[in-house]
Design a protein around this motif. Sequence first.
Motif, mmCIF file in Angstrom:
data_model
loop_
_atom_site.group_PDB
_atom_site.id
_atom_site.type_symbol
_atom_site.label_atom_id
_atom_site.label_comp_id
_atom_site.label_asym_id
_atom_site.label_seq_id
_atom_site.Cartn_x
_atom_site.Cartn_y
_atom_site.Cartn_z
ATOM 1 N N ALA A 192 0.927 -1.358 -0.091
ATOM 2 C CA ALA A 192 0.038 -0.005 -0.198
ATOM 3 C C ALA A 192 0.647 1.361 -0.016
ATOM 4 O O ALA A 192 0.573 2.370 -0.584
ATOM 5 C CB ALA A 192 -0.967 -0.010 1.064
ATOM 6 N N LEU A 193 1.772 1.148 0.850
ATOM 7 C CA LEU A 193 2.826 2.374 0.713
ATOM 8 C C LEU A 193 3.466 2.620 -0.397
ATOM 9 O O LEU A 193 3.555 3.670 -1.023
ATOM 10 C CB LEU A 193 3.914 2.209 1.578
ATOM 11 N N CYS A 194 3.904 1.535 -1.471
ATOM 12 C CA CYS A 194 4.318 1.850 -2.665
ATOM 13 C C CYS A 194 3.207 2.191 -3.579
ATOM 14 O O CYS A 194 3.666 2.985 -4.357
ATOM 15 C CB CYS A 194 4.852 0.315 -3.173
ATOM 16 N N LEU A 195 2.038 1.817 -3.370
ATOM 17 C CA LEU A 195 0.973 2.515 -4.309
ATOM 18 C C LEU A 195 0.691 4.020 -4.119
ATOM 19 O O LEU A 195 0.099 4.572 -4.876
ATOM 20 C CB LEU A 195 -0.359 1.669 -3.971
ATOM 21 N N GLY A 196 1.286 4.563 -2.988
ATOM 22 C CA GLY A 196 1.084 6.010 -2.784
ATOM 23 C C GLY A 196 0.304 6.086 -1.501
ATOM 24 O O GLY A 196 0.266 7.540 -1.162
ATOM 25 N N ALA A 197 -0.123 5.220 -0.992
ATOM 26 C CA ALA A 197 -0.884 5.546 0.388
ATOM 27 C C ALA A 197 0.100 5.900 1.576
ATOM 28 O O ALA A 197 1.398 5.497 1.626
ATOM 29 C CB ALA A 197 -1.693 4.268 0.954
ATOM 30 N N GLU A 198 -0.266 6.761 2.676
ATOM 31 C CA GLU A 198 0.360 7.025 3.676
ATOM 32 C C GLU A 198 0.126 6.450 4.741
ATOM 33 O O GLU A 198 0.981 6.251 5.893
ATOM 34 C CB GLU A 198 0.165 8.721 3.888
ATOM 35 N N ALA A 199 -0.930 5.463 4.696
ATOM 36 C CA ALA A 199 -1.141 4.471 6.001
ATOM 37 C C ALA A 199 -2.067 3.600 5.289
ATOM 38 O O ALA A 199 -2.666 3.688 4.266
ATOM 39 C CB ALA A 199 -1.802 5.180 7.071
ATOM 40 N N VAL A 200 -2.553 2.562 6.130
ATOM 41 C CA VAL A 200 -3.577 1.520 5.847
ATOM 42 C C VAL A 200 -4.446 1.547 7.155
ATOM 43 O O VAL A 200 -4.336 1.917 8.222
ATOM 44 C CB VAL A 200 -2.748 -0.094 5.763
ATOM 45 N N GLN A 201 -5.827 1.050 6.614
ATOM 46 C CA GLN A 201 -6.760 0.813 7.464
ATOM 47 C C GLN A 201 -7.046 -0.735 7.721
ATOM 48 O O GLN A 201 -7.417 -1.185 6.541
ATOM 49 C CB GLN A 201 -7.930 1.611 7.575
ATOM 50 N N LEU A 233 12.896 3.434 -8.010
ATOM 51 C CA LEU A 233 12.762 4.619 -7.196
ATOM 52 C C LEU A 233 12.086 4.453 -6.030
ATOM 53 O O LEU A 233 12.503 4.895 -4.754
ATOM 54 C CB LEU A 233 12.232 5.826 -8.075
ATOM 55 N N ILE A 234 10.744 3.944 -6.069
ATOM 56 C CA ILE A 234 9.907 3.663 -4.910
ATOM 57 C C ILE A 234 10.492 2.615 -4.039
ATOM 58 O O ILE A 234 10.786 2.986 -3.070
ATOM 59 C CB ILE A 234 8.547 3.181 -5.495
ATOM 60 N N LEU A 235 11.149 1.738 -4.555
ATOM 61 C CA LEU A 235 11.842 0.461 -3.717
ATOM 62 C C LEU A 235 12.839 1.103 -3.184
ATOM 63 O O LEU A 235 13.355 0.727 -1.884
ATOM 64 C CB LEU A 235 11.886 -0.533 -4.339
ATOM 65 N N ASP A 236 13.660 1.949 -3.623
ATOM 66 C CA ASP A 236 14.772 2.868 -3.243
ATOM 67 C C ASP A 236 14.383 3.579 -1.796
ATOM 68 O O ASP A 236 15.052 3.987 -0.729
ATOM 69 C CB ASP A 236 15.636 3.490 -4.053
ATOM 70 N N ARG A 237 13.282 4.495 -2.089
ATOM 71 C CA ARG A 237 12.905 5.441 -1.234
ATOM 72 C C ARG A 237 12.036 5.149 0.003
ATOM 73 O O ARG A 237 12.264 5.570 1.098
ATOM 74 C CB ARG A 237 12.051 6.384 -2.233
ATOM 75 N N ILE A 238 11.165 4.353 -0.274
ATOM 76 C CA ILE A 238 10.147 3.880 0.666
ATOM 77 C C ILE A 238 10.701 3.054 1.842
ATOM 78 O O ILE A 238 11.096 2.078 1.514
ATOM 79 C CB ILE A 238 8.762 3.608 0.209
ATOM 80 N N ARG A 239 10.475 3.629 2.919
ATOM 81 C CA ARG A 239 10.972 2.869 4.289
ATOM 82 C C ARG A 239 9.764 3.019 5.324
ATOM 83 O O ARG A 239 8.983 3.890 5.268
ATOM 84 C CB ARG A 239 12.251 3.360 4.847
ATOM 85 N N LEU A 240 9.822 2.079 6.167
ATOM 86 C CA LEU A 240 8.741 2.034 7.211
ATOM 87 C C LEU A 240 9.575 2.519 8.571
ATOM 88 O O LEU A 240 10.626 2.067 8.966
ATOM 89 C CB LEU A 240 8.241 0.721 7.610
#
Lengths: 359, 359
Positions: free
Chosen positions: A230-239, B352-359
Amino acid sequence: MDNTFIRALDLKFPIIQAPMAGGATTSALVSAVSNQGALGMIGAGYLKPDDLRHQIKQVKSETNASFGVNLFVPEHYEIKEEQIEKSKRLIETYELLLNQQVGEPSLPNRETEMCIYEELIQVVLDENVPVCSFTFGIPSKETIQTFKRQGVFTIGTATNVSEAIAVESLGMDAVVVQGSEAGGHRGNFLCDSNESMIGLIALVPQVVDQVDIPVIAAGGIMDGRGLSSALCLGAEAVQMGTAFLTCKESGAHPVHQQAILLAKSEDIVTTKAFSGKDARGIENQFMKEMKEHEAVLPPFPVQNALTQNLRKLASQQKNPEFMSLWSGQGPTLAREETVEQLINRVANEAALILDRIRL
Amino acid sequence: MDNTFIRALDLKFPIIQAPMAGGATTSALVSAVSNQGALGMIGAGYLKPDDLRHQIKQVKSETNASFGVNLFVPEHYEIKEEQIEKSKRLIETYELLLNQQVGEPSLPNRETEMCIYEELIQVVLDENVPVCSFTFGIPSKETIQTFKRQGVFTIGTATNVSEAIAVESLGMDAVVVQGSEAGGHRGNFLCDSNESMIGLIALVPQVVDQVDIPVIAAGGIMDGRGLSSALCLGAEAVQMGTAFLTCKESGAHPVHQQAILLAKSEDIVTTKAFSGKDARGIENQFMKEMKEHEAVLPPFPVQNALTQNLRKLASQQKNPEFMSLWSGQGPTLAREETVEQLINRVANEAALILDRIRL
């Protein structure tokens, strides 16, 4: 990653526990979620104002972290006597099957509903609840302005791009995007529910391209794979709803919890039979046999009132065939565990995936 | 990340161009995809053996890279005269609307179909095609063994966990998991299409937990967000259809391409009207008006044969209301570009997304 949503609410994890109305979101569940650094939500859709006030006070006594309340926005609906009579007769046959004398159900009344809705809003304001989300429609501009003046973080629910744009236009702070995978009631309000059965992998990017407020992905997300994706899709959070239903702190009926733990994703279908509004759950006898009558059932919340006795009876008798066993499309990923275990498992798995996967 | 799929086929990117039958997968499209390091696929479902042989030779002359062929597995179906007569009468009214004298359609015959299917298999073997995928069912064990002896990489199509397990049990090398988001025909074969309308975000992890062969996610994936998210869910690759339909090398009708570029996700629904089998596309007059008759239409491929004249007429007259405008649920993410531009854009964005997005 710049996550305005978790910063705004001072969360540790970009996870909201879905506000499932009907008893699952006990104070124990909500406060456990918030104490773990995710966002606990009280599903207040069917609560009376005093009960909501009581539950909010309870949650406050159990956590100092952010939590929220979800309200159903009352909808316009038409009452047709012949629909009600037909539906009553159908439901009576099932009540008799459960060996119970049938009582006359009390029907909803829009004026009363509006009054209760206004009172629930007042309780949220009085109690200084940090977050308020809405579903089944959007509140009035005045309501949103009142919330904003008091610093309440407001969240709308959308099932397609047009609804997400409507939520943002109203000035709300974030939007929950409900994919077709989601369990429980559909939140569509600008289109019919068929036009809004869109899978998250297609829906989230299309919404993200059209709104600037944080997008929260909801539906079928059960573990770190769902969260990271979901974060990869562009969401900032999940419910997440179903994943919390089987937690030890959940108030869901044990029969409901066991049904989820045993279900396959092919068993999960949508039905109007329980409430008059499309909702996703585990198929049972009532859903199967009522299928052919769906087109002529009274609308929500009338049908919901009509099936109330039946659902109560079935719960008392632990009979899953006549209970609403809401579930999203990922039941085989559900586990029996504590909220702490669930949140840590999901977050750790998502962090690992995002660390490891490269193209 | 250990990606057995792209290693096995010596691909640069974990992307398959969906084998869309009906003319879209021209040799130019297939070879352009393979030349970019993704996997081009010929949709041979409606091709005659000689035409397939010709197209394979053409693709071979244009690329040295891996490519594949997709075959429809012929299904059992019942022919009911009254269904056919009713459907013919309905379709005739539309043919007359397009001012055309109606010719008698030639109906399919299962024996002929089986012969053609066997001949198509022989062509794939004769021509040493590196990859063969199947949809609408699973081939016989003997067919799979023949392919394996010759080193052909075989791929099945599944819409739920049970079907994915069936594909693996047969000894196939990978499985395309078709989410409810996917455009075109549903690939369900062990359950009805309603039980298999599962969104990818819920479906992929549940399949990955149950099979050991590589899982390829298909449905609504249009850009790097979709690709990166599918990899997080546990897929080793994605299969993209709609995104390739609007490419310059695609053989899709320009009316179809324009319809996708202008569509909203709310416009995309499923229909049995064109072929007798559920398929997802942009809603038009024919789909709307045939909705009420869907339950009594002849099954695939009978209805498909019956609507053939109408679809051809509509294409000639550039009338989108009677063409099958297949599309997945992400049409607003489609672009007019070359295959090279599409593949590089998707891969770069995902990286890019996989490089950038972290939790």
